[in-house]
Design an enzyme around this catalytic site. Structure first.
Site, mmCIF file in Angstrom:
data_model
loop_
_atom_site.group_PDB
_atom_site.id
_atom_site.type_symbol
_atom_site.label_atom_id
_atom_site.label_comp_id
_atom_site.label_asym_id
_atom_site.label_seq_id
_atom_site.Cartn_x
_atom_site.Cartn_y
_atom_site.Cartn_z
ATOM 1 N N LYS A 167 0.884 -1.179 0.000
ATOM 2 C CA LYS A 167 0.000 0.000 0.000
ATOM 3 C C LYS A 167 0.921 1.227 0.000
ATOM 4 O O LYS A 167 1.140 1.878 1.028
ATOM 5 C CB LYS A 167 -0.920 -0.059 1.225
ATOM 6 C CG LYS A 167 -2.277 0.543 0.976
ATOM 7 C CD LYS A 167 -3.257 0.150 2.050
ATOM 8 C CE LYS A 167 -4.370 1.153 2.232
ATOM 9 N NZ LYS A 167 -5.178 1.492 1.064
HETATM 10 N N1 PMP Z 1 -7.383 -2.581 -3.134
HETATM 11 C C1 PMP Z 1 -6.902 -1.334 -2.996
HETATM 12 C C2 PMP Z 1 -6.149 -0.719 -4.123
HETATM 13 C C3 PMP Z 1 -7.092 -0.637 -1.789
HETATM 14 O O1 PMP Z 1 -6.597 0.595 -1.631
HETATM 15 C C4 PMP Z 1 -7.843 -1.243 -0.757
HETATM 16 C C5 PMP Z 1 -8.115 -0.493 0.508
HETATM 17 N N2 PMP Z 1 -7.110 -0.645 1.448
HETATM 18 C C6 PMP Z 1 -8.304 -2.551 -0.955
HETATM 19 C C7 PMP Z 1 -8.071 -3.185 -2.166
HETATM 20 C C8 PMP Z 1 -9.021 -3.288 0.137
HETATM 21 O O2 PMP Z 1 -8.127 -3.645 1.158
HETATM 22 P P1 PMP Z 1 -8.620 -3.812 2.654
HETATM 23 O O3 PMP Z 1 -9.750 -4.760 2.612
HETATM 24 O O4 PMP Z 1 -7.443 -4.375 3.372
HETATM 25 O O5 PMP Z 1 -9.023 -2.480 3.137
#
Ligand code: PMP
Length: 318
Positions: A167
């Site tokens: 991320k």
């Molecule tokens: N894909 C992307 C590109 C994201 O930014 C997120 C949000 N964090 C997600 C998927 C979903 O991840 P999570 O369920 O861990 O929030």
């Protein structure tokens, strides 16, 4: 002009932040304009939700250890060495929420970035810093119950370009390009394709479809963030709804022909996809499987399902 088209989120600022290894007033958590992370996108972040349970007068943070595990893995991709374990970061977060005295749904934003005020694109001889802020939070997407999404003309960043598995702040320019073009064209969200044309993910959500009775979602090797919600939803679909869940590459036209489709994320939660590129998915409104898993998820995150209580980290009175 754009303000007429897109409803802006007005968010209150936090009162405090974790910054330079202590909790300070939010207004003191500042960096200079030459900061490496700000100039070169050399940062990583997280997004975690806290859910208020009114019956128990308790705030539950959803899967914080798993979120911080991914957060620390993302820092490793950028060669950051943070002097904290995930357990220590959770402790700091709980302290911060106590200080903010939050008793409502909230969103936690951990951010690590290279804090040096220098010129030079690199990942060596630079020093990371960790910040955390938390703020009250409601919906991320307006149309959670039936979104109209488009396939973006922006391709998803590849693992050998900027790893979507991490991320990484700089990588979110890719998401921002896709999201803004989708919103300005009248869609609620964008789904990006990989270079080979297969489904990757939304600007900030993982994607699921229901096709011929099976749930299908792209594998972690298709340039997606390894979502914590994705992982939770796979478990709930398999173990509670008895569904078969297959992780494999998905063609664009399989989404057009899906019985149901939905997106999942911490911020967006569970969003039913009602239409894609002006084509109805199923009946054109939230399908029964999406509805079921969404209802279950909302009970799980508020600590109302004993079997999944270990995913919910109580903030108060422990
Ligand atoms: N894909 C992307 C590109 C994201 O930014 C997120 C949000 N964090 C997600 C998927 C979903 O991840 P999570 O369920 O861990 O929030």
């Amino acid at each position: 002009m754009f303000h007429d088209i897109i409803k802006e989120f007005v968010m209150p600022l936090p009162r405090y932040a974790f910054f330079s290894d202590k909790i300070v007033p939010y207004s003191e958590a500042k960096v200079g304009i030459l900061t490496h992370g700000l100039n070169y996108g050399t940062g990583v972040f997280g997004g975690i939700r806290g859910y208020w349970n009114d019956e128990e007068k308790q705030l539950f943070i959803f899967r914080p250890l798993d979120h911080f595990q991914r957060f620390l893995e993302s820092t490793r991709l950028l060669r950051m060495e943070l002097p904290y374990t995930r357990e220590e970061v959770v402790k700091k977060l709980v302290e911060l929420i106590h200080k903010e005295d939050l008793h409502e749904d909230c969103y936690v934003r951990p951010l690590a970035f290279y804090g040096d005020e220098i010129i030079g694109v690199r990942l060596h001889n630079v020093t990371p810093m960790l910040t955390i802020s938390v703020l009250p939070f409601g919906r991320y997407l307006e149309k959670e119950e039936g979104a109209h999404v488009m396939f973006s003309s922006w391709r998803r960043i590849d693992d050998n370009v900027i790893p979507a598995r991490g991320k990484i702040t700089g990588g979110y320019v890719n998401s921002a390009l896709a999201k803004t073009d989708a919103n300005l064209a009248g869609f609620d969200e964008a789904i990006m394709l990989n270079q080979d044309g297969h489904i990757s993910e939304g600007s900030a959500e993982n994607v699921f479809i229901l096709r011929k009775g099976k749930i299908v979602t792209p594998p972690v090797t298709d340039n997606i963030l390894e979502g914590i919600t994705r992982n939770s939803i796979i478990a709930l679909l398999r173990d509670e709804l008895g569904m078969e869940v297959v992780e494999r590459s998905i063609d664009r036209t399989e989404v057009y022909l899906a019985e149901e489709a939905f997106m999942v994320a911490t911020g967006a939660q569970i969003v039913a996809i009602a239409r894609v590129d002006h084509r109805k998915i199923g009946s054109g409104s939230m399908g029964p499987v999406t509805q079921k898993v969404r209802d279950l998820y909302f009970n799980v995150v508020r600590g109302r399902v004993p079997k999944y209580r270990q995913w919910c980290h109580a903030v108060y009175g422990k």
